[in-house]
Every structure is written in C-alpha cells, then in structure tokens.
Design an enzyme around this catalytic site. Structure first.
Site, PDB file in Angstrom:
ATOM      1  CG  ASP A  38    -109.111  52.118  11.627  1.00 27.05           C
ATOM      2  OD1 ASP A  38    -110.202  51.877  11.052  1.00 27.05           O
ATOM      3  OD2 ASP A  38    -108.111  52.581  11.035  1.00 27.05           O
ATOM      4  CB  SER A 129    -102.025  56.588   1.026  1.00 29.89           C
ATOM      5  OG  SER A 129    -102.761  55.526   1.509  1.00 29.89           O
ATOM      6  CD  GLU A 161    -105.676  58.352   3.195  1.00 29.67           C
ATOM      7  OE1 GLU A 161    -104.481  58.600   3.402  1.00 29.67           O
ATOM      8  OE2 GLU A 161    -106.060  57.518   2.374  1.00 29.67           O
ATOM      9  CG  ASP A 173    -103.894  52.509   7.244  1.00 30.86           C
ATOM     10  OD1 ASP A 173    -104.119  51.501   7.939  1.00 30.86           O
ATOM     11  OD2 ASP A 173    -104.511  52.767   6.197  1.00 30.86           O
TER      12      ASP A 173
HETATM   13  C1  GLA Z   1    -107.738  51.324   5.462  1.00 29.87           C
HETATM   14  C2  GLA Z   1    -107.886  52.550   6.358  1.00 29.87           C
HETATM   15  C3  GLA Z   1    -107.682  52.178   7.826  1.00 29.87           C
HETATM   16  C4  GLA Z   1    -108.543  50.992   8.230  1.00 29.87           C
HETATM   17  C5  GLA Z   1    -108.411  49.858   7.218  1.00 29.87           C
HETATM   18  C6  GLA Z   1    -109.383  48.744   7.491  1.00 29.87           C
HETATM   19  O1  GLA Z   1    -106.422  50.847   5.487  1.00 29.87           O
HETATM   20  O2  GLA Z   1    -106.964  53.539   5.997  1.00 29.87           O
HETATM   21  O3  GLA Z   1    -107.955  53.287   8.636  1.00 29.87           O
HETATM   22  O4  GLA Z   1    -109.880  51.363   8.392  1.00 29.87           O
HETATM   23  O5  GLA Z   1    -108.621  50.297   5.887  1.00 29.87           O
HETATM   24  O6  GLA Z   1    -109.099  48.142   8.705  1.00 29.87           O
END
Ligand code: GLA
Length: 382
Positions: A38, A129, A161, A173
């Site tokens: 991402d 989160s 975050e 997320d």
């Molecule tokens: C965490 C981060 C996401 C993504 C994942 C790995 O969940 O919050 O943004 O990078 O790790 O895919």
C-alpha cells in the site's frame, strides 16, 4: 457487528455522562493478498469484517473532553487546544491524533466524550487501530457537522497514525475499515485510492484466521525501516513508487543496493503482481491459483521482506501440510498477529483444532481461531 459490544458502550456512556450518545461501529479488516504494497502505491485486497470497535460519543458542555477505553478500564481527560502525543504505545494517541489532525484542517470541534470497546485484540494484524481512528473521526464528523467525506476521514485517520502513533502506515487499513461492503473484498489501488468491489463467495471454501497471539517488539520501527528502504530504492530508480517498477528495472540498480534491500524491493514488485493475479483468479473462481498466490505471498514476506516470525511460519507450515488448505499466509504488518487461511469449509474446524494443539505443544501458549464475515464499513448504529 456484535450487538453486545454496542450495548456495552451505550449503557456505560449513559451511566457515566447521563445523556444519550450517538453509536458508531467501525470494523477491523482482513487482507486476502497484497501485503506491504500500500505505501508503495500498489494494490491490496482487503475486506472489512464483523469484528471491530464500537463507540458511543456525544458533545459535552464541560471544559474538557473525556475518552474511556472500556477494555482497558482506562480513562483520560484532555483539552482540545493542548494536545500532544502521549508515550509511545498509549491507546489515547489514536484519539488525540484524530482530534489534532481534524484541527490541523482548520475544522472546529467542541468538547466531547467517548466510550469505546472492541472485539479484536490489538496486534492481531486486523487493524483495530484503524477501526478506532475511523470511529473517532466518523463520530466527530457527525457530532460537529464537519462536512468531511469518507476520503477526508481516512486521510485524517492515517495522519493520526503517522504523527501521533508513530507508524508511517499506508492507506489500506483505514480504507478497508471505512469503505467495507458486506460479502465483498475491495481491490484497492493505493495510488488513486479507489477500489473495485469483488463479491466473495468461495462456495465450499472459506477464509479463516488463526491468531498467534503474539506481537513482537520493534515491529513499528521495523515497519518504518522497510517503508524508507522502499522509498529510497524508488528514488534510485527515478520513479514515484515501487509500483511503477518491473523486475527488469530493479535489476539495473542491483549493484547499487544491498542484497537485503534488493530482495525487499523485489518482494514488493512481485507481491503487487500477485494481488492483480489474485483478483483475476477470484473472478474466475480459480481457488487453486488463488491459494498458490497466497502461499507465495507468505514465502516472500518470510524470506524476502522478512516481516514474519517463528509463530506465523509455524502456522503456515501447518496449513501447507494439510491438503484441505489451499493457501495460507501472515496478514498485516507482521511480526505476530494472524494467518489467513483459504480452507475447505468442511475441514475448517478440524484444522483449527489440530493447528491449535500443535501450536500449544510447540510454543506452550494458545493460538485463537476466528471465523469472519465480510461486512459493512464504519457506520452509525441506531
Ligand atoms: C499495516 C499498515 C498497512 C499496511 C500493512 C501491510 O497494517 O497499517 O498500511 O502497510 O501493515 O500490508
């Protein structure tokens, strides 16, 4: 969504603040494939689930705001114009961060109270989160009529975050939690932040999670390190993000980077391709191909990107040894949390039990099996 969870926060809110709150449910997420892509502007394939955070919120006449984390039985009062991050790892940073980022956009909010609780353990790799951040921004947008779009809200959650929690996360997320659709997964292009919904019906197969119930230290700094390694390689290649690179491009700078970083970038390029291939496999209901891609994803996360751990690898090995599991891999940031397993429905219970016994024997601690339903994103509850 658990009615019990909603009821708990509502009752506690009314007992504490003697007024009716608005109620919000904000889900956690799974990710079928596309891990650590991402923040490289790539593709991910997440879905919101029926577990997450329930929040009760209302405006307050007091000159302070209050947040109460029911699960931790911890509450904190704060002043809106005196916010700063608490010690790393403090739960209130998710709340403070969102409030601060809303104010950074010159949006005006007044004092408020919030009570929340959840049914996904932190560190499960299921984005409790992001669920919390989204519930706070969604509730404040309602209460104070801020006129924020869902896209605005997830960017606020992500900034919280970055700046308050200290993890330079991508957008997966927050997006999945906010935009989730019942029975669908979202193939999200993290460059355009637009997604295509895929109805998920694996017929006689399903997705099942197994939580290692471990979260290793230093995972936040390891995450940030990987992000900066990816960014520096993209810079060397003269591109905006690794999403724009092919394996052949990467080979042109092979002698300018460490072999560790070469492997990490190679993983990202390959994982991004896998996410696109997986979406085709799902369209064609080709579960064998999807499963193989999921196993390959874990292999890359373990050996190339190096964000797995012994407990996750053990559970994936258990899955590999079971002919009814078509694919399994670690999910989320890594260093603990869940594996996601594509498994024959009729065998899920037996595999869950067998893996749990094996895990207990090996590590002398319990893992947890979760059955999930793909669900609606952050919303108000009546
Ligand atoms: C965490 C981060 C996401 C993504 C994942 C790995 O969940 O919050 O943004 O990078 O790790 O895919």
């Amino acid at each position: 969504m658990s009615a019990q969870l909603i009821n708990d926060v509502k009752t506690t809110f009314i007992e504490t603040f003697k007024t009716d709150p608005i109620l919000i449910f904000s889900p956690g997420r799974i990710n079928i494939i596309g891990e650590h892509t991402d923040y490289n502007d790539g593709f991910v394939f997440p879905a919101a689930v029926d577990k997450g955070i329930a929040a009760a919120m209302q405006k307050s006449d007091s000159n302070v705001s209050t947040a109460y984390a029911m699960d931790k039985d911890s509450h904190i009062e704060f002043e809106l114009d005196k916010l700063k991050p608490s010690a790393q790892g403090s739960w209130e940073n998710y709340v403070f961060g969102v409030v601060a980022e809303i104010q950074n956009r010159n949006k005006v909010i007044g004092n408020f109270n919030i009570v929340f609780r959840g049914d996904i353990p932190g560190g499960a790799g299921m984005s409790s989160s992001a669920a919390l951040e989204n519930s706070v921004v969604f509730g404040l947008n309602e209460l104070f009529d801020l006129g924020l779009t869902k896209h605005d809200m997830i960017l606020i959650s992500q900034k919280a975050e970055h700046n308050y929690v200290g993890v330079k996360c991508g957008i997966m997320d927050q997006y999945a939690s906010m935009f989730g659709i019942e029975n669908n997964a979202l193939l999200l292009d993290c460059r355009t932040v637009e997604s295509e919904a895929y109805e998920i019906d694996f017929k006689d197969h399903e997705l099942m999670l197994i939580n290692t119930n471990v979260k290793h230290n230093l995972s936040d700094s390891a995450y940030n390190d990987r992000r900066s390694a990816c960014e520096s390689i993209a810079e060397l290649l003269g591109i905006k993000a690794l999403r724009d690179a092919t394996e052949a491009d990467l080979d042109t700078i092979k002698d300018k980077v460490t072999s560790e970083n070469y492997q990490k970038a190679l993983y990202v390029i390959q994982e991004n391709n896998r996410a696109e291939k997986a979406s085709k496999a799902i369209k064609e209901n080709d579960l064998d191909t999807l499963g193989a891609l999921i196993f390959q994803s874990h292999d890359g996360l373990q050996h190339q990107y190096k964000v797995s751990c012994e407990e996750l690898d053990f559970l994936v090995d258990q899955a590999k040894a079971n002919e009814h599991v078509l694919g399994a891999r670690m999910m989320g940031g890594g260093f603990g949390g869940c594996t996601i397993n594509l498994i024959a429905k009729s065998e899920a219970k037996a595999f869950g039990e067998a893996a749990s016994i094996a895990y207990k024997n090996k590590f002398n601690k319990a893992c947890s099996v979760y059955y999930i339903k793909l669900s609606q994103g952050t919303h108000l509850v009546n």
